[in-house]
Scaffold this motif. Structure first.
Motif, PDB file in Angstrom:
ATOM      1  N   THR A 152      37.159  62.566 -35.047  1.00 49.34           N
ATOM      2  CA  THR A 152      36.837  63.290 -36.273  1.00 49.34           C
ATOM      3  C   THR A 152      35.581  64.143 -36.148  1.00 49.34           C
ATOM      4  OG1 THR A 152      35.534  61.459 -37.170  1.00 49.34           O
ATOM      5  CG2 THR A 152      37.908  61.481 -37.677  1.00 49.34           C
ATOM      6  N   GLU A 153      34.920  64.103 -35.008  1.00 40.13           N
ATOM      7  CA  GLU A 153      33.721  64.919 -34.802  1.00 40.13           C
ATOM      8  C   GLU A 153      34.089  66.394 -34.856  1.00 40.13           C
ATOM      9  OE1 GLU A 153      30.373  64.232 -33.983  1.00 40.13           O
ATOM     10  OE2 GLU A 153      30.702  62.126 -34.443  1.00 40.13           O
ATOM     11  N   SER A 154      33.285  67.197 -35.559  1.00 36.80           N
ATOM     12  CA  SER A 154      33.562  68.632 -35.636  1.00 36.80           C
ATOM     13  C   SER A 154      32.883  69.403 -34.500  1.00 36.80           C
ATOM     14  CB  SER A 154      33.118  69.186 -36.987  1.00 36.80           C
ATOM     15  OG  SER A 154      31.737  68.956 -37.178  1.00 36.80           O
ATOM     16  N   ASP A 155      31.765  68.894 -34.006  1.00 37.98           N
ATOM     17  CA  ASP A 155      31.076  69.507 -32.871  1.00 37.98           C
ATOM     18  C   ASP A 155      31.174  68.575 -31.677  1.00 37.98           C
ATOM     19  OD1 ASP A 155      30.224  71.697 -34.359  1.00 37.98           O
ATOM     20  OD2 ASP A 155      28.342  70.719 -34.950  1.00 37.98           O
ATOM     21  N   ILE A 156      31.090  69.176 -30.514  1.00 40.37           N
ATOM     22  CA  ILE A 156      31.103  68.360 -29.300  1.00 40.37           C
ATOM     23  C   ILE A 156      29.673  67.958 -28.977  1.00 40.37           C
ATOM     24  CG2 ILE A 156      31.565  68.300 -26.825  1.00 40.37           C
ATOM     25  CD1 ILE A 156      33.891  70.168 -27.297  1.00 40.37           C
ATOM     26  N   ASN A 157      29.410  66.685 -29.074  1.00 39.31           N
ATOM     27  CA  ASN A 157      28.138  66.107 -28.665  1.00 39.31           C
ATOM     28  C   ASN A 157      28.415  65.277 -27.421  1.00 39.31           C
ATOM     29  OD1 ASN A 157      26.593  67.075 -30.894  1.00 39.31           O
ATOM     30  ND2 ASN A 157      27.562  65.516 -32.166  1.00 39.31           N
TER      31      ASN A 157
END
Length: 181
Positions: A152-157
């Protein structure tokens, strides 16, 4: 004597980005290191009884804090698995051979010192030249953080992991590896 004789000659501040960590046995584990800290040292005290007041005086053993470093996890998990396998091989091997592998040297001789690794944290000055080296003796891992996958992460960390180590002692030496800083 001049008042300037007691002043610090180099007035640059030590930057928190000026470091490089090397883990002797597992150079892949330290390649992407992005955070490390010099552990705390605590001097214990003993109580000297007095007539009116007890007085605390130095005299107990030094207590060294744990060493931790954080690193980016490579896509192949090589650096993460190096620490993971070292940790599980020492603490909960699945087979006797896994423990034997962690305690056998390159000449196939059993040596319990093989479960340890030396490490060094290079402290770099503002020009990224080695100012001093924190030399750790007999490091061994006690923990490694989890990797949490989340779709569900919107950015790639990108993943980072933190490994914590116990050790015998550390010394801070000059870049010549011999004299104290």
């Amino acid at each position: 004597m001049s008042a300037f004789a007691n002043q610090i000659q180099n007035r640059n501040f030590l930057a928190p980005v000026g470091f490089k960590f090397d883990l002797g046995k597992f150079p892949k584990a330290s390649f992407f290191s992005n955070s490390a800290r010099i552990p705390e040292i605590v001097l214990g005290t003993i109580i000297q009884p007095g007539y009116l007041k007890d007085i605390e005086v130095p005299g107990e053993k030094l207590q060294y804090g744990d060493f931790s470093f954080r690193f980016f996890v490579d896509e192949s998990l090589e650096n993460y698995m190096a620490i993971h396998n070292w940790l599980t091989g020492l603490g909960f091997p699945e087979t006797p051979q896994e423990f034997i592998d962690k305690t056998t040297d390159e000449e196939n001789q059993r040596d319990m010192n093989e479960q340890f690794s030396d490490g060094s944290l290079r402290i770099l000055n503002s020009n990224f030249q080695t100012l001093g080296i924190v030399k750790f003796a007999d490091l061994y891992p006690t923990s490694i953080t989890s990797l949490e996958f989340d779709a569900t992460e919107s950015d790639i960390n990108y993943f980072t992991a933190e490994a914590t180590f116990k050790y015998t002692i550390y010394n801070i030496v000059k870049s010549d590896h011999r004299t104290r800083l």
